[in-house]
Design a protein around this motif. Structure first.
Motif, PDB file in Angstrom:
ATOM      1  N   LEU A  56      -2.768   2.441  13.738  1.00 35.48           N
ATOM      2  CA  LEU A  56      -2.913   2.258  15.128  1.00 35.48           C
ATOM      3  C   LEU A  56      -2.943   3.334  16.098  1.00 35.48           C
ATOM      4  CD1 LEU A  56       0.340  -0.047  14.881  1.00 35.48           C
ATOM      5  CD2 LEU A  56      -1.959  -0.981  15.081  1.00 35.48           C
ATOM      6  N   LEU A  57      -2.670   4.505  15.623  1.00 32.84           N
ATOM      7  CA  LEU A  57      -3.171   5.588  16.579  1.00 32.84           C
ATOM      8  C   LEU A  57      -4.411   5.873  16.799  1.00 32.84           C
ATOM      9  CD1 LEU A  57      -0.316   8.015  15.238  1.00 32.84           C
ATOM     10  CD2 LEU A  57      -0.144   6.626  17.315  1.00 32.84           C
ATOM     11  N   THR A  58      -5.291   5.496  15.955  1.00 34.84           N
ATOM     12  CA  THR A  58      -6.849   5.605  16.072  1.00 34.84           C
ATOM     13  C   THR A  58      -7.263   5.084  17.252  1.00 34.84           C
ATOM     14  OG1 THR A  58      -7.040   5.774  13.617  1.00 34.84           O
ATOM     15  CG2 THR A  58      -8.896   5.672  14.775  1.00 34.84           C
ATOM     16  N   VAL A  77      -1.683  -4.070   5.322  1.00 37.42           N
ATOM     17  CA  VAL A  77      -2.581  -2.769   5.149  1.00 37.42           C
ATOM     18  C   VAL A  77      -3.998  -3.199   5.902  1.00 37.42           C
ATOM     19  CG1 VAL A  77      -3.840  -1.263   3.652  1.00 37.42           C
ATOM     20  CG2 VAL A  77      -1.297  -2.007   3.401  1.00 37.42           C
ATOM     21  N   ASN A  78      -4.571  -4.247   5.338  1.00 37.97           N
ATOM     22  CA  ASN A  78      -6.004  -4.698   6.020  1.00 37.97           C
ATOM     23  C   ASN A  78      -6.011  -4.845   7.533  1.00 37.97           C
ATOM     24  OD1 ASN A  78      -7.250  -4.538   3.388  1.00 37.97           O
ATOM     25  ND2 ASN A  78      -6.805  -6.834   3.037  1.00 37.97           N
ATOM     26  N   PHE A 109       1.465  13.330   0.145  1.00 40.17           N
ATOM     27  CA  PHE A 109       2.537  14.055  -0.168  1.00 40.17           C
ATOM     28  C   PHE A 109       3.780  13.124  -0.724  1.00 40.17           C
ATOM     29  CE2 PHE A 109       6.651  15.296   1.457  1.00 40.17           C
ATOM     30  CZ  PHE A 109       6.852  16.703   0.688  1.00 40.17           C
ATOM     31  N   TRP A 110       3.868  11.923  -0.136  1.00 38.51           N
ATOM     32  CA  TRP A 110       4.680  10.791  -0.498  1.00 38.51           C
ATOM     33  C   TRP A 110       4.256  10.524  -1.948  1.00 38.51           C
ATOM     34  CZ3 TRP A 110       4.664   5.744  -2.322  1.00 38.51           C
ATOM     35  CH2 TRP A 110       5.823   5.185  -2.393  1.00 38.51           C
ATOM     36  N   LEU A 120       2.530   1.494   1.038  1.00 38.70           N
ATOM     37  CA  LEU A 120       1.114   1.498   1.597  1.00 38.70           C
ATOM     38  C   LEU A 120       0.978   0.914   2.799  1.00 38.70           C
ATOM     39  CD1 LEU A 120      -1.654   2.640   1.220  1.00 38.70           C
ATOM     40  CD2 LEU A 120      -2.390   0.479   0.023  1.00 38.70           C
ATOM     41  N   ARG A 121       1.586  -0.362   3.159  1.00 40.90           N
ATOM     42  CA  ARG A 121       1.599  -0.934   4.423  1.00 40.90           C
ATOM     43  C   ARG A 121       2.454  -0.005   5.322  1.00 40.90           C
ATOM     44  NH1 ARG A 121       4.524  -6.712   4.635  1.00 40.90           N
ATOM     45  NH2 ARG A 121       6.254  -5.636   4.015  1.00 40.90           N
ATOM     46  N   TYR A 122       3.505   0.257   5.136  1.00 38.34           N
ATOM     47  CA  TYR A 122       4.065   0.953   6.052  1.00 38.34           C
ATOM     48  C   TYR A 122       3.476   2.492   6.458  1.00 38.34           C
ATOM     49  CZ  TYR A 122       8.309  -1.634   4.490  1.00 38.34           C
ATOM     50  OH  TYR A 122       9.194  -2.664   4.323  1.00 38.34           O
ATOM     51  N   PHE A 123       2.713   2.937   5.633  1.00 33.70           N
ATOM     52  CA  PHE A 123       1.978   4.448   6.078  1.00 33.70           C
ATOM     53  C   PHE A 123       0.630   3.931   6.852  1.00 33.70           C
ATOM     54  CE2 PHE A 123       4.049   6.505   2.386  1.00 33.70           C
ATOM     55  CZ  PHE A 123       4.420   7.584   3.017  1.00 33.70           C
TER      56      PHE A 123
END
Length: 507
Positions: free
Chosen positions: A387-389, A238-239, A421-422, A379-382
């Protein structure tokens, strides 16, 4: 099982809030003054370079964490409340030592490649030599924040906020001395930052060690190295992903794509938003509320965790709404005024960034909740959406700074909407008050429309005053809070919660 109930009692919680609010008020005034002063004192390219260097330090905070900061936030309150003798001290000692080694290693690596990094950032030759000092800030600033986080996990807001306040006050004093001596340069400014941050780091460590000596441990709770390592490993992903989209990384990308002067304006707007963001409840009260929610979760009182998240979520949106209404009617003249005429026509950019700030603050709240339950792997998956930023920044740079911030906004809202939502489907009991929130947002939109008319007829300052005064009175009529919100506020604030009763509906 013996539990140290006094450590996270309602009495300590209310006392912590008092110290917290006093400390944050001093910090807000000092940071705001420092921001406005430096943008007037430094040359545009030097100001841009200075803010990019601080952006590098900010980016290194998640890069050097490896999930350890989140592990401290998650387990330190439990160990303090019901840990076995000596376990808390051992936990803090090892976590501090490992984090310090990681930060020093990062600083050495960056120093080794600094010449290439500085050229890539667009620094001039004199700036390259001076800016090398910023590498030391990676150790002192991040080390100071790490120690302060531990103090806040123990509800020691008095000492944590004291050291936090000394940081901007010390930097202000240093700048004042340089101005009086007529020796204000980028290099000397960085020396001031380095000396002040080192002093705050050592002071925070002193207060932390003193507090730990008073907590001998009375319970039998232990947490295994495997459990901590698993939690930290999930949060490491996540970090690392979050670092890619951090405020510091975005500042560096803007400098690379649009130049140091535009990066300076972007950084200045970021600083203004940072001051606002620090006082959003999800950020402002996180280090006070998180230990309380963890203690309630450990006691099996999950409903309090869910309702606490729902209340903070709503208040965040209400504050962002009025800020956007203010900027929509007086954005350009407000920025010209606070920047001393340095930046013009930036109102629309700031408005878009405010909307992004709302999404970021909600994301911080959702992330905190997922760590408490815990859903760290999910949370890591979300977080892979971070990476899109950078891609959004690079693509948006073709349309200038407005395109950059628009791309960032779209990606942040996409990620946080999907995550919320998830989470609501998994937990099943987070009752978000859409009705109360909608009434507050409609009030802000109405005032923005009326304020736009007032701005044309009487000027932006009259419009700004109208929006601020009418919003507070209007919330008394819209009544966005419900009885569940008031129950939670009464539980935490006792008699002080009566001030919120004016904004709550009956039943």
């Amino acid at each position: 099982m013996k539990i140290n109930s006094d450590l996270y009692s309602g009495k300590r919680f209310r006392r912590a809030i008092q110290h917290f609010l006093l400390g944050r008020t001093v910090q807000a005034i000092a940071y705001f003054s420092l921001t406005l002063w430096l943008v007037r004192l430094l040359e545009p390219t030097d100001y841009g370079a200075y803010m990019v260097l601080w952006g590098m330090v900010e980016m290194m905070a998640p890069l050097s964490s490896f999930g350890m900061l989140e592990a401290v936030r998650r387990y330190l309150p439990e160990l303090a409340a019901r840990g076995a003798p000596g376990v808390l001290q051992l936990f803090v000692r090892w976590m501090t030592l490992i984090r310090l080694v990681i930060m020093i290693t990062w600083a050495i690596v960056i120093s080794f490649f600094w010449a290439d990094i500085a050229v890539w950032l667009g620094f001039s030759a004199p700036q390259q030599d001076s800016a090398l000092l910023a590498v030391g800030l990676i150790v002192t600033v991040i080390g100071f924040r790490y120690a302060s986080e531990m103090l806040e996990c123990l509800l020691e807001q008095r000492w944590s906020q004291l050291t936090h306040a000394l940081m901007p006050l010390g930097r202000l004093s240093g700048v004042a001395l340089l101005v009086v001596a007529g020796n204000l340069t980028l290099e000397r400014l960085l020396w001031v930052d380095l000396g002040v941050s080192l002093s705050c780091f050592l002071l925070a460590e002193f207060f932390l060690m003193r507090k730990l000596r008073s907590l001998s441990g009375t319970g039998d709770y232990r947490v295994s190295v495997r459990e901590i390592a698993t939690f930290a490993w999930h949060m490491t992903g996540v970090n690392l992903l979050r670092a890619v989209a951090s405020a510091g990384a975005l500042r560096i990308l803007v400098a690379r794509t649009l130049g140091l002067e535009i990066a300076g304006m972007f950084a200045f707007l970021q600083q203004l938003l940072k001051i606002v963001g620090r006082y959003l409840p999800a950020k402002l009260l996180a280090n006070i509320i998180r230990p309380m929610l963890i203690s309630r979760y450990a006691a099996g009182d999950v409903n309090v965790v869910n309702q606490g998240m729902a209340l903070l979520w709503k208040i965040n949106l209400l504050i962002i709404a009025v800020c956007m209404a203010v900027i929509s009617v007086a954005g350009d003249p407000l920025i010209v005024q606070v920047s001393g005429g340095r930046f013009t026509d930036a109102g629309m950019v700031l408005l878009i960034m405010l909307l992004g700030l709302g999404a970021i603050s909600q994301g911080q709240l959702v992330g905190m909740t997922m760590q408490i339950f815990p859903y760290t792997r999910q949370l890591r998956y979300f977080s892979m959406l971070f990476l899109l930023t950078p891609l959004a920044v690079i693509v948006g740079s073709d349309w200038g700074l407005t395109g950059v911030v628009s791309g960032i906004l779209l990606n942040v809202w996409l990620m946080n909407s999907l995550t919320l939502f998830w989470l609501s489907r998994q937990v099943g009991r987070i009752d978000l008050d859409w009705s109360g929130t909608f009434r507050g947002l409609c009030l802000a939109a109405l005032l923005a429309a009326v304020g736009s008319i007032i701005e044309v007829e009487f000027g932006p300052w009259w419009a700004l005053t109208l929006v601020l005064l009418a919003y507070g009175l209007g919330l008394m009529l819209a009544k966005p809070l419900n009885h569940l919100d008031m129950t939670l506020l009464n539980r935490g604030l006792r008699h002080r919660a009566r001030y919120f009763a004016f904004f709550a509906r009956k039943g």
